[in-house]
Write a protein that holds these residues in place. Structure first.
Motif, PDB file in Angstrom:
ATOM      1  N   THR A  37       0.858  -1.189   0.000  1.00  0.00           N
ATOM      2  CA  THR A  37       0.000   0.000   0.000  1.00  0.00           C
ATOM      3  C   THR A  37       0.893   1.238   0.000  1.00  0.00           C
ATOM      4  O   THR A  37       1.877   1.298   0.727  1.00  0.00           O
ATOM      5  CB  THR A  37      -0.914   0.050   1.238  1.00  0.00           C
ATOM      6  N   LYS A  97       1.062   5.269   0.648  1.00  0.00           N
ATOM      7  CA  LYS A  97       0.405   6.420   1.261  1.00  0.00           C
ATOM      8  C   LYS A  97       1.201   7.671   0.916  1.00  0.00           C
ATOM      9  O   LYS A  97       2.400   7.736   1.166  1.00  0.00           O
ATOM     10  CB  LYS A  97       0.377   6.281   2.782  1.00  0.00           C
ATOM     11  N   GLN A 150      -1.065  12.627   3.185  1.00  0.00           N
ATOM     12  CA  GLN A 150      -2.064  11.826   3.886  1.00  0.00           C
ATOM     13  C   GLN A 150      -1.522  11.379   5.251  1.00  0.00           C
ATOM     14  O   GLN A 150      -2.247  11.408   6.248  1.00  0.00           O
ATOM     15  CB  GLN A 150      -2.426  10.598   3.049  1.00  0.00           C
TER      16      GLN A 150
END
Length: 114
Positions: free
Chosen positions: A72, A74, A78
């Motif tokens: 993932t 990011k 964020q």
């Protein structure tokens, strides 16, 4: 454990300076690279034998983790927003605990006087 805001800001500066994507920044962070030292690694215009920085990061990431990219990704903005939100929630919780503690001490103090 959260990452300090100053470190994330250094990564944001390095991302703009070296034209890195969010994926490459996260890969470099997971590898433990220093954002201040990326210029030494990225010097491929003068030293043509060096690979461009994004390509170099991908190569060493694959060597260490045996995968092409993080599961993932990011963005740094964020992560900073999540930290700010968490910090505000912690301040609210602390204020509530403080109020409850003050109310309890006020009640017990009046009980002792009576």
């Amino acid at each position: 454990m959260g990452v300090k805001k100053a470190i994330l800001e250094k990564w944001m500066v390095a991302q703009k300076k070296h034209h890195l994507s969010d994926k490459h920044v996260q890969m470099a962070r997971e590898l433990g690279l220093n954002p201040d030292k990326l210029g030494k690694i990225d010097n491929h215009t003068q030293e043509t034998w060096k690979a461009p920085l994004p390509q170099f990061i991908e190569e060493i990431y694959y060597k260490r983790f045996k995968r092409e990219a993080p599961e993932t990704v990011k963005p740094l903005k964020q992560i900073m927003a999540e930290q700010e939100k968490k910090k505000k929630e912690q301040k609210k919780a602390k204020e509530i605990r403080r109020k409850l503690r003050d109310e309890n001490t006020d009640v017990s103090a009046t009980d002792i006087i009576d």
